[in-house]
Design a protein around this motif. Structure first.
Motif, mmCIF file in Angstrom:
data_model
loop_
_atom_site.group_PDB
_atom_site.id
_atom_site.type_symbol
_atom_site.label_atom_id
_atom_site.label_comp_id
_atom_site.label_asym_id
_atom_site.label_seq_id
_atom_site.Cartn_x
_atom_site.Cartn_y
_atom_site.Cartn_z
ATOM 1 N N LEU A 16 -67.806 77.200 -22.538
ATOM 2 C CA LEU A 16 -68.292 78.565 -22.386
ATOM 3 C C LEU A 16 -67.621 79.387 -21.313
ATOM 4 N N LEU A 17 -67.874 78.895 -20.233
ATOM 5 C CA LEU A 17 -67.472 79.578 -19.162
ATOM 6 C C LEU A 17 -65.755 79.514 -18.961
ATOM 7 N N MET A 18 -65.464 78.379 -19.471
ATOM 8 C CA MET A 18 -63.814 78.196 -19.584
ATOM 9 C C MET A 18 -63.289 79.511 -20.366
ATOM 10 N N SER A 19 -63.909 79.528 -21.368
ATOM 11 C CA SER A 19 -63.769 80.603 -22.606
ATOM 12 C C SER A 19 -63.455 82.035 -21.854
ATOM 13 N N LEU A 20 -64.435 82.491 -21.258
ATOM 14 C CA LEU A 20 -64.510 83.499 -20.601
ATOM 15 C C LEU A 20 -63.770 83.545 -19.381
ATOM 16 N N GLU A 57 -76.527 85.304 -19.090
ATOM 17 C CA GLU A 57 -76.539 86.767 -18.957
ATOM 18 C C GLU A 57 -77.678 87.213 -18.033
ATOM 19 N N GLN A 58 -78.981 86.643 -18.261
ATOM 20 C CA GLN A 58 -80.000 86.529 -17.629
ATOM 21 C C GLN A 58 -79.917 86.268 -16.184
ATOM 22 N N GLU A 59 -79.125 85.148 -15.766
ATOM 23 C CA GLU A 59 -78.952 84.532 -14.849
ATOM 24 C C GLU A 59 -77.703 85.311 -13.714
ATOM 25 N N GLY A 60 -77.072 86.317 -14.281
ATOM 26 C CA GLY A 60 -75.710 86.825 -13.650
ATOM 27 C C GLY A 60 -74.714 86.193 -13.729
ATOM 28 N N ILE A 61 -74.607 84.848 -14.583
ATOM 29 C CA ILE A 61 -73.413 84.168 -14.738
ATOM 30 C C ILE A 61 -72.220 84.766 -15.614
ATOM 31 N N ILE A 62 -72.721 85.758 -16.571
ATOM 32 C CA ILE A 62 -71.863 86.488 -17.302
ATOM 33 C C ILE A 62 -72.472 87.702 -17.609
ATOM 34 N N LYS A 63 -71.682 88.843 -17.994
ATOM 35 C CA LYS A 63 -72.326 90.031 -18.117
ATOM 36 C C LYS A 63 -71.725 90.656 -19.446
ATOM 37 N N TYR A 64 -72.508 91.363 -20.173
ATOM 38 C CA TYR A 64 -72.356 92.115 -21.441
ATOM 39 C C TYR A 64 -71.473 93.221 -20.821
ATOM 40 N N GLU A 78 -68.486 86.838 -10.834
ATOM 41 C CA GLU A 78 -68.123 86.038 -9.831
ATOM 42 C C GLU A 78 -68.731 84.763 -9.460
ATOM 43 N N LEU A 79 -70.132 84.970 -9.780
ATOM 44 C CA LEU A 79 -70.985 83.752 -9.947
ATOM 45 C C LEU A 79 -70.470 82.556 -10.950
ATOM 46 N N GLY A 80 -70.191 83.304 -12.034
ATOM 47 C CA GLY A 80 -69.648 82.393 -13.155
ATOM 48 C C GLY A 80 -68.550 81.644 -12.824
ATOM 49 N N GLU A 81 -67.517 82.232 -12.280
ATOM 50 C CA GLU A 81 -66.345 81.686 -11.836
ATOM 51 C C GLU A 81 -66.533 80.704 -10.894
ATOM 52 N N LYS A 82 -67.351 80.769 -9.895
ATOM 53 C CA LYS A 82 -67.521 79.906 -8.898
ATOM 54 C C LYS A 82 -68.139 78.706 -9.471
ATOM 55 N N ASN A 85 -65.515 76.809 -11.389
ATOM 56 C CA ASN A 85 -64.533 76.134 -10.424
ATOM 57 C C ASN A 85 -65.236 74.922 -9.894
ATOM 58 N N ASP A 86 -66.433 75.056 -9.607
ATOM 59 C CA ASP A 86 -67.245 73.986 -9.017
ATOM 60 C C ASP A 86 -67.409 72.912 -9.864
ATOM 61 N N GLU A 87 -67.697 72.893 -10.939
ATOM 62 C CA GLU A 87 -67.780 72.084 -12.148
ATOM 63 C C GLU A 87 -66.296 71.372 -12.435
ATOM 64 N N LEU A 88 -65.276 72.304 -12.412
ATOM 65 C CA LEU A 88 -63.974 71.522 -12.502
ATOM 66 C C LEU A 88 -63.638 70.651 -11.455
ATOM 67 N N SER A 89 -63.912 71.176 -10.212
ATOM 68 C CA SER A 89 -63.657 70.322 -9.163
ATOM 69 C C SER A 89 -64.571 68.833 -9.130
ATOM 70 N N ARG A 90 -65.790 69.217 -9.393
ATOM 71 C CA ARG A 90 -66.787 67.878 -9.858
ATOM 72 C C ARG A 90 -65.908 66.824 -10.691
ATOM 73 N N LEU A 91 -65.692 67.447 -11.777
ATOM 74 C CA LEU A 91 -65.077 66.737 -12.901
ATOM 75 C C LEU A 91 -63.906 65.881 -12.430
ATOM 76 N N ARG A 92 -62.961 66.619 -11.830
ATOM 77 C CA ARG A 92 -61.825 66.162 -11.316
ATOM 78 C C ARG A 92 -62.113 65.118 -10.489
ATOM 79 N N GLN A 93 -63.059 65.170 -9.570
ATOM 80 C CA GLN A 93 -63.376 64.118 -8.682
ATOM 81 C C GLN A 93 -63.824 62.812 -9.426
#
Length: 105
Positions: A16-20, A57-64, A78-82, A85-93
């Motif tokens: 979902l975050l990748m999509s957005l 949306e409630q957590e401020g990860i995405i916005k309407y 910005e929080l969602g992007e972080k 990217n953090d999860e992408l780095s974790r998966l790469r590792q």
């Protein structure tokens, strides 16, 4: 010990975050992107998708950001992007660890 909320993302959350991260989308466009990108392996039913959208949306990860007809459009914050990217780095590792030689062998 309970894990911190969103310290790692489930596969649907990650996609979902990748999509957005690729641009603003409505729910149906997010679902289509995920299905196409994963070759149909990851499927989000409407209940799961809209529950995730509401929670993110409630957590401020995405916005309407607007509405087109009946379609609500969302963007990643910005929080969602972080988080993405953090999860992408974790998966790469994880992949590096899995493909690396074992020192104990």
């Amino acid at each position: 010990m309970a894990r911190k909320k969103f310290s790692t993302l489930t596969e649907p959350m990650f996609y979902l975050l990748m999509s957005l991260s690729r641009g603003n989308k409505c729910g149906i466009d997010i679902s289509g992107y995920i299905s196409k990108k994963s070759g149909g392996r990851v499927q989000l039913g409407p209940g799961t998708l809209y529950a995730l959208l509401a929670e993110f949306e409630q957590e401020g990860i995405i916005k309407y950001v607007g509405i087109d007809g009946k379609r609500k459009t969302y963007s990643i914050t910005e929080l969602g992007e972080k988080m993405y990217n953090d999860e992408l780095s974790r998966l790469r590792q994880c992949i590096i660890d899995a493909e690396g030689g074992d020192e104990d062998e």
